[in-house]
Design a protein around this motif. Structure first.
Motif, PDB file in Angstrom:
ATOM      1  N   ASP A   1       0.858  -1.223   0.014  1.00 28.62           N
ATOM      2  CA  ASP A   1      -0.078  -0.127   0.061  1.00 28.62           C
ATOM      3  C   ASP A   1       1.030   1.294   0.170  1.00 28.62           C
ATOM      4  OD1 ASP A   1      -2.469   1.736   0.430  1.00 28.62           O
ATOM      5  OD2 ASP A   1      -1.404   1.731   2.532  1.00 28.62           O
ATOM      6  N   ALA A   2       1.935   1.320   0.920  1.00 29.81           N
ATOM      7  CA  ALA A   2       2.885   2.235   0.840  1.00 29.81           C
ATOM      8  C   ALA A   2       3.325   2.677  -0.436  1.00 29.81           C
ATOM      9  CB  ALA A   2       3.946   2.181   1.744  1.00 29.81           C
ATOM     10  N   VAL A   3       3.852   1.613  -1.191  1.00 29.25           N
ATOM     11  CA  VAL A   3       4.573   1.496  -2.450  1.00 29.25           C
ATOM     12  C   VAL A   3       3.473   2.114  -3.462  1.00 29.25           C
ATOM     13  CG1 VAL A   3       5.682   0.475  -4.413  1.00 29.25           C
ATOM     14  CG2 VAL A   3       6.450  -0.145  -2.113  1.00 29.25           C
ATOM     15  N   ASP A   4       2.261   1.606  -3.432  1.00 25.94           N
ATOM     16  CA  ASP A   4       1.436   2.048  -4.227  1.00 25.94           C
ATOM     17  C   ASP A   4       1.006   3.604  -4.115  1.00 25.94           C
ATOM     18  OD1 ASP A   4       0.769  -0.455  -5.286  1.00 25.94           O
ATOM     19  OD2 ASP A   4      -1.352  -0.611  -4.014  1.00 25.94           O
ATOM     20  N   ARG A   5       1.206   4.236  -3.098  1.00 25.49           N
ATOM     21  CA  ARG A   5       0.800   5.780  -2.736  1.00 25.49           C
ATOM     22  C   ARG A   5       2.057   6.424  -3.130  1.00 25.49           C
ATOM     23  NH1 ARG A   5       0.382   6.504   2.084  1.00 25.49           N
ATOM     24  NH2 ARG A   5       0.485   4.240   2.981  1.00 25.49           N
ATOM     25  N   TRP A   6       3.294   6.017  -2.813  1.00 29.55           N
ATOM     26  CA  TRP A   6       4.554   6.853  -3.033  1.00 29.55           C
ATOM     27  C   TRP A   6       5.080   6.751  -4.572  1.00 29.55           C
ATOM     28  CZ3 TRP A   6       5.823  10.737   0.350  1.00 29.55           C
ATOM     29  CH2 TRP A   6       5.279  10.665   1.311  1.00 29.55           C
ATOM     30  N   TRP A   7       4.799   5.747  -5.222  1.00 26.45           N
ATOM     31  CA  TRP A   7       5.516   5.626  -6.680  1.00 26.45           C
ATOM     32  C   TRP A   7       5.236   6.710  -7.550  1.00 26.45           C
ATOM     33  CZ3 TRP A   7       9.297   3.645  -9.152  1.00 26.45           C
ATOM     34  CH2 TRP A   7       9.189   3.553 -10.383  1.00 26.45           C
ATOM     35  N   TRP A   8       4.060   7.158  -7.797  1.00 27.15           N
ATOM     36  CA  TRP A   8       3.665   8.253  -8.596  1.00 27.15           C
ATOM     37  C   TRP A   8       4.340   9.543  -8.077  1.00 27.15           C
ATOM     38  CZ3 TRP A   8       3.037   6.845 -13.436  1.00 27.15           C
ATOM     39  CH2 TRP A   8       2.651   5.812 -13.842  1.00 27.15           C
ATOM     40  N   PRO A   9       3.987   9.840  -7.098  1.00 27.59           N
ATOM     41  CA  PRO A   9       4.619  11.289  -6.437  1.00 27.59           C
ATOM     42  C   PRO A   9       6.153  11.424  -6.493  1.00 27.59           C
ATOM     43  CG  PRO A   9       2.945  10.512  -5.134  1.00 27.59           C
ATOM     44  CD  PRO A   9       2.953   9.566  -5.883  1.00 27.59           C
ATOM     45  N   SER A  10       6.774  10.066  -6.438  1.00 23.64           N
ATOM     46  CA  SER A  10       8.246  10.052  -6.427  1.00 23.64           C
ATOM     47  C   SER A  10       8.653  10.327  -7.995  1.00 23.64           C
ATOM     48  CB  SER A  10       8.661   8.649  -6.511  1.00 23.64           C
ATOM     49  OG  SER A  10       8.371   8.518  -4.963  1.00 23.64           O
ATOM     50  N   LEU A  11       7.803   9.860  -8.945  1.00 23.87           N
ATOM     51  CA  LEU A  11       8.328  10.300 -10.387  1.00 23.87           C
ATOM     52  C   LEU A  11       8.179  11.838 -10.569  1.00 23.87           C
ATOM     53  CD1 LEU A  11       6.877   7.293 -12.560  1.00 23.87           C
ATOM     54  CD2 LEU A  11       8.915   7.596 -11.262  1.00 23.87           C
ATOM     55  N   MET A  12       7.313  12.379  -9.819  1.00 27.75           N
ATOM     56  CA  MET A  12       7.014  13.776 -10.074  1.00 27.75           C
ATOM     57  C   MET A  12       8.147  14.698  -9.357  1.00 27.75           C
ATOM     58  SD  MET A  12       2.906  14.134  -9.172  1.00 27.75           S
ATOM     59  CE  MET A  12       1.857  12.734  -9.896  1.00 27.75           C
TER      60      MET A  12
END
Ligand code: FAQ
Length: 310
Positions: A184-195
């Motif tokens: 769940d944590a990876v699901d939430r942080w992946w896209w913001p990390s790319l930004m």
């Protein structure tokens, strides 16, 4: 003669020499460095908040000690960077003022909440991982004090990244509930990390000039791609899935293709409308006010011992 100064500056850049604080530099080069270094410094100290949120609730004494050390490191990074900015002739008070009044930015990533303990792992793995990918080339930035600060910072960030990876590995291999929490944590942080790498190249206002000045060595999209390529095999080793159905190896490009980034979300966060923007800024302003007595005491102490410079 300004033309001579300009030629000396350009020759130093061409020879890959460092520009130092006392060297002549174009006003716009100075201003762009102040902009980037200040934004970077602000990110380090605002970035303490999401993780500090978990210090009191770390699951063991060992995890608590590690997390406290990491958050403290981020404060140190802020100090190196504010010092680097000061060599360009701006004051720390002025920079903090601009942060507190919203006139200077900090990284979009720190406007997302840390909902579970696994978020501490995801931040270490993905956010510090993205930070290293972006900052290793900055060790070769043309401005000496910034480049040198980056060397120390990158060493510490590498340690932070491994810390996050190890934490996620423990959760991923733990109980079913722990594994689900890590996912769940990876699901939430992946896209913001790319930004974190900034807007796409064709919308990046500063990239072309910053690359010509050798402040940036690679474009936003190049570094974003590098980060995706690094993360895919690491996610596999962790036994976690990156939340992107379009993620697949492209043999023709020699890179992983990935799905579209939600740039509307990015722009909203930059406009102040992310989930935690208001909270981060108000906590920062409060910390600054509550720290006033420390700054005053330090100034009085320095004056007493004849060390006051002003
Ligand atoms: N968030 O023309 P570009 C960390 C702004 S790591 C917010 O492409 P540029 C470690 C940009 O400033 C995070 N704003 O800009 C840590 C510009 O606005 P402006 C900090 C963003 O400068 C880990 C506008 O959009 N790292 O803290 C973002 O060429 C864990 C147009 O963009 C750094 O700052 C964004 N994601 O490229 C701490 C690295 N992206 O200034 C605690 C140094 C773009 O005109 C816990 N900085 N903007 O008002 C850089 O490498 C560059 O500044 C980029 C942006 C790549 C961020």
């Amino acid at each position: 003669d300004p033309a001579v100064y300009e030629a000396v500056f350009e020759a130093a850049l061409a020879a890959d020499e460092r520009i130092e604080p006392r060297d002549w530099m174009p006003d716009a080069y100075r201003a762009s460095l102040v902009r980037q270094i200040a934004q970077h410094a602000h990110s380090e100290i605002i970035g303490m908040q999401p993780e500090a949120n978990w210090i009191t609730r770390a699951p063991s004494l060992r995890r608590k000690a590690i997390l406290m050390a990491k958050v403290q490191d981020e404060a140190g990074h802020g100090l190196y960077l504010y010092s680097a900015a000061e060599t360009l002739g701006v004051g720390r008070e002025e920079l903090l003022d601009k942060l507190h009044s919203g006139r200077q930015k900090y990284s979009s990533i720190f406007n997302y909440p840390t909902l579970t303990w696994a978020d501490v792992g995801a931040i270490g793995w993905l956010v510090d991982g993205a930070a290293i990918t972006n900052q290793v080339p900055l060790c070769r930035c043309s401005y000496g004090p910034y480049a040198r600060a980056m060397i120390r910072i990158c060493k510490e960030e590498s340690f932070h990244q491994r810390q996050g990876y190890e934490l996620l590995m423990a959760l991923s291999q733990g109980t079913e509930a722990q594994h689900a929490m890590a996912q769940d944590a990876v699901d939430r942080w992946w896209w913001p990390s790319l930004m974190m790498f900034g807007p796409p190249d064709d919308e990046s206002a500063h990239s072309a000039q910053s690359m010509a000045w050798k402040i940036k060595r690679h474009s936003n999209d190049e570094l974003r791609q590098r980060f995706v390529d690094i993360c895919v095999p690491q996610a596999e080793s962790l036994g976690l899935t990156l939340p992107d159905p379009d993620l697949r190896w492209n043999p023709a490009r020699g890179h992983y293709d990935f799905g579209p980034i939600d740039w509307d979300e990015f722009r909203e966060v930059l406009r102040g409308n992310g989930p935690c923007n208001a909270q981060r800024l108000s906590q920062r302003r409060r910390a600054h006010e509550e720290g006033a007595w420390v700054r005053e005491a330090a100034a009085v102490y320095a004056a007493k011992h004849g060390e006051a410079r002003s």
